[in-house]
Write a protein that holds these residues in place. Structure first.
Motif, PDB file in Angstrom:
ATOM      1  N   ARG A 244       0.835  -1.208   0.000  1.00  0.00           N
ATOM      2  CA  ARG A 244       0.000   0.000   0.000  1.00  0.00           C
ATOM      3  C   ARG A 244       0.868   1.256   0.000  1.00  0.00           C
ATOM      4  O   ARG A 244       0.539   2.258  -0.638  1.00  0.00           O
ATOM      5  CB  ARG A 244      -0.904  -0.006   1.246  1.00  0.00           C
ATOM      6  N   ALA A 245       2.007   1.190   0.695  1.00  0.00           N
ATOM      7  CA  ALA A 245       2.903   2.336   0.728  1.00  0.00           C
ATOM      8  C   ALA A 245       3.438   2.657  -0.662  1.00  0.00           C
ATOM      9  O   ALA A 245       3.610   3.824  -1.038  1.00  0.00           O
ATOM     10  CB  ALA A 245       4.065   2.062   1.678  1.00  0.00           C
ATOM     11  N   MET A 246       3.695   1.622  -1.463  1.00  0.00           N
ATOM     12  CA  MET A 246       4.195   1.844  -2.817  1.00  0.00           C
ATOM     13  C   MET A 246       3.146   2.540  -3.678  1.00  0.00           C
ATOM     14  O   MET A 246       3.465   3.342  -4.558  1.00  0.00           O
ATOM     15  CB  MET A 246       4.591   0.506  -3.449  1.00  0.00           C
ATOM     16  N   LEU A 247       1.884   2.249  -3.406  1.00  0.00           N
ATOM     17  CA  LEU A 247       0.815   2.859  -4.195  1.00  0.00           C
ATOM     18  C   LEU A 247       0.502   4.278  -3.736  1.00  0.00           C
ATOM     19  O   LEU A 247       0.250   5.168  -4.554  1.00  0.00           O
ATOM     20  CB  LEU A 247      -0.458   1.996  -4.095  1.00  0.00           C
ATOM     21  N   THR A 248       0.516   4.493  -2.422  1.00  0.00           N
ATOM     22  CA  THR A 248       0.097   5.785  -1.874  1.00  0.00           C
ATOM     23  C   THR A 248       1.252   6.740  -1.641  1.00  0.00           C
ATOM     24  O   THR A 248       1.042   7.947  -1.497  1.00  0.00           O
ATOM     25  CB  THR A 248      -0.630   5.582  -0.532  1.00  0.00           C
ATOM     26  N   GLY A 249       2.486   6.203  -1.563  1.00  0.00           N
ATOM     27  CA  GLY A 249       3.629   7.048  -1.231  1.00  0.00           C
ATOM     28  C   GLY A 249       3.746   7.304   0.260  1.00  0.00           C
ATOM     29  O   GLY A 249       4.600   8.078   0.695  1.00  0.00           O
ATOM     30  N   LYS A 250       2.879   6.684   1.061  1.00  0.00           N
ATOM     31  CA  LYS A 250       2.897   6.839   2.517  1.00  0.00           C
ATOM     32  C   LYS A 250       3.066   5.472   3.164  1.00  0.00           C
ATOM     33  O   LYS A 250       2.231   4.589   2.993  1.00  0.00           O
ATOM     34  CB  LYS A 250       1.599   7.488   3.024  1.00  0.00           C
ATOM     35  N   SER A 251       4.153   5.295   3.913  1.00  0.00           N
ATOM     36  CA  SER A 251       4.416   4.002   4.536  1.00  0.00           C
ATOM     37  C   SER A 251       3.747   3.856   5.884  1.00  0.00           C
ATOM     38  O   SER A 251       3.636   2.744   6.404  1.00  0.00           O
ATOM     39  CB  SER A 251       5.926   3.813   4.699  1.00  0.00           C
ATOM     40  N   LYS A 252       3.350   4.985   6.500  1.00  0.00           N
ATOM     41  CA  LYS A 252       2.830   4.996   7.876  1.00  0.00           C
ATOM     42  C   LYS A 252       3.884   4.458   8.853  1.00  0.00           C
ATOM     43  O   LYS A 252       3.557   3.900   9.894  1.00  0.00           O
ATOM     44  CB  LYS A 252       1.525   4.204   8.003  1.00  0.00           C
ATOM     45  N   ILE A 253       5.146   4.635   8.501  1.00  0.00           N
ATOM     46  CA  ILE A 253       6.256   4.232   9.358  1.00  0.00           C
ATOM     47  C   ILE A 253       7.061   5.465   9.732  1.00  0.00           C
ATOM     48  O   ILE A 253       7.373   6.303   8.876  1.00  0.00           O
ATOM     49  CB  ILE A 253       7.173   3.216   8.655  1.00  0.00           C
ATOM     50  N   ILE A 254       7.386   5.587  11.005  1.00  0.00           N
ATOM     51  CA  ILE A 254       8.271   6.647  11.487  1.00  0.00           C
ATOM     52  C   ILE A 254       9.588   6.007  11.909  1.00  0.00           C
ATOM     53  O   ILE A 254       9.601   5.052  12.683  1.00  0.00           O
ATOM     54  CB  ILE A 254       7.653   7.395  12.688  1.00  0.00           C
ATOM     55  N   GLY A 255      10.682   6.528  11.398  1.00  0.00           N
ATOM     56  CA  GLY A 255      11.986   6.019  11.786  1.00  0.00           C
ATOM     57  C   GLY A 255      12.466   6.687  13.067  1.00  0.00           C
ATOM     58  O   GLY A 255      12.301   7.887  13.246  1.00  0.00           O
ATOM     59  N   LEU A 256      13.044   5.900  13.959  1.00  0.00           N
ATOM     60  CA  LEU A 256      13.641   6.418  15.192  1.00  0.00           C
ATOM     61  C   LEU A 256      15.105   6.007  15.200  1.00  0.00           C
ATOM     62  O   LEU A 256      15.424   4.819  15.197  1.00  0.00           O
ATOM     63  CB  LEU A 256      12.921   5.860  16.422  1.00  0.00           C
ATOM     64  N   VAL A 257      16.015   6.978  15.175  1.00  0.00           N
ATOM     65  CA  VAL A 257      17.443   6.701  15.142  1.00  0.00           C
ATOM     66  C   VAL A 257      18.027   6.942  16.529  1.00  0.00           C
ATOM     67  O   VAL A 257      17.884   8.030  17.093  1.00  0.00           O
ATOM     68  CB  VAL A 257      18.156   7.588  14.111  1.00  0.00           C
TER      69      VAL A 257
END
Length: 332
Positions: free
Chosen positions: A57-70
């Motif tokens: 779905r992220a590939m289609l919408t451009g939104k992964s709904k993932i936040i990276g924490l470094v």
């Protein structure tokens, strides 16, 4: 050997008697779908054991709904607490957290940036990482919103959420002075960190206001073994401090262990000791550490609100430093 075929959205659509696009809308946060359709689709999905493919779905919408924490390391107990709070807060907003570990080298920046961009994260929280400047610049250039957490760089356009570390350092000095201590030392954290610079600056302000100077200083780099070495250098001498401000609780635990177990000193009778963060173990009877509390919940709420605003296209400026509190326990 038989292989179980993966259940698809088409299978769910057929069982529920709806279109495939209706299934997609049911599992897309914020999409418009009737309650009746949603109920049928979820019932069919549960019966078939279907789970939506978030990455597809992220590939289609451009939104992964993932936040990276470094993060650089999780030894400091403040960060596991923050990680849990961040995960809970972001999940309530429909996001998930993906943790990236970063060391202290230029090569590591390249590796971490590549991973972050490969996963197409919607935003990034940099939590007390020495390479924050490089990471932030590279990710912003790729269109990934960035919030610095518990760190500031004083760079143009940065979005940083920090506690009032300067005031915390001053509170530490004032408290030790109020106890009648006059030979006051400081065990610093990593000197490249804004947290360390601000905490020590406030601490020195507090000492100067009382007409005192710093009696002794060592550097622990926010690392337990180095903090212990610093404690041995500072206190294994007849002319030792009668109080010490340690730049975070994690190091303070190691310092207290050295004072009591190796050097036979009494805390607080011989040496009053104060830390910074107020991690959960600071309240354990074995340490009962007087410390400066960072309000992690408020920091997390502020960081999440700022990041989601950036993701939503709203320009956000760094909030004012968040208040800190002196927590009195028996170590001082």
């Amino acid at each position: 050997m038989t292989t179980t075929r993966k259940v698809t959205s088409l299978d769910v659509a057929k069982r529920a008697g709806v279109s495939r696009s209706a299934v997609s809308r049911v599992f897309t946060p914020g999409a418009s779908v009737s309650e009746r359709t949603a109920s049928k689709v979820r019932e069919a999905a549960n019966a078939l054991g279907y789970r939506p493919n978030v990455l597809a779905r992220a590939m289609l919408t451009g939104k992964s709904k993932i936040i990276g924490l470094v993060v650089a390391y999780l030894d400091n107990h403040f960060y596991p607490t923050v990680l849990e709070l961040l995960s809970e807060a972001l999940e309530r907003e429909g996001y998930h957290v993906l943790v990236f570990m970063a060391a202290h080298s230029a090569d590591d920046v390249e590796d971490v940036v590549s991973q972050i961009l490969d996963y197409q994260v919607d935003g990034l929280i940099l939590a007390s990482v020495s390479l924050s400047s490089d990471l932030a610049d590279r990710c912003r250039a790729s269109g990934v919103p960035v919030v610095l957490f518990n760190r500031k760089l004083e760079a143009e356009g940065e979005l940083a959420v920090v506690s009032d570390n300067r005031m915390g350092g001053r509170l530490a000095a004032e408290h030790l002075i109020s106890l009648g201590r006059t030979r006051i030392g400081h065990i610093a954290g990593w000197e490249g960190a804004s947290t360390q610079r601000d905490r020590e600056a406030g601490f020195m302000e507090g000492l100067r206001a009382a007409g005192l100077g710093l009696f002794a200083r060592e550097v622990g780099d926010y690392r337990l073994p180095r903090a212990k070495e610093a404690a041995r250098r500072m206190f294994d001498t007849p002319d030792r401090p009668d109080a010490v401000f340690v730049a975070n609780d994690y190091m303070a635990f190691g310092v207290m262990d050295v004072l009591r177990s190796e050097l036979g000193l009494r805390v607080p009778d011989d040496v009053a000791l104060i830390g910074f963060d107020d991690v959960p173990s600071a309240a354990w009877p074995a340490y009962s550490l007087t410390t400066i509390r960072q309000h992690a919940e408020a920091m997390v709420t502020t960081a999440v609100e700022a990041l989601l605003s950036e993701i939503g296209g709203t320009d956000v400026t760094s909030p004012a430093p968040l208040p800190v509190t002196l927590v009195r326990r028996t170590s001082a």
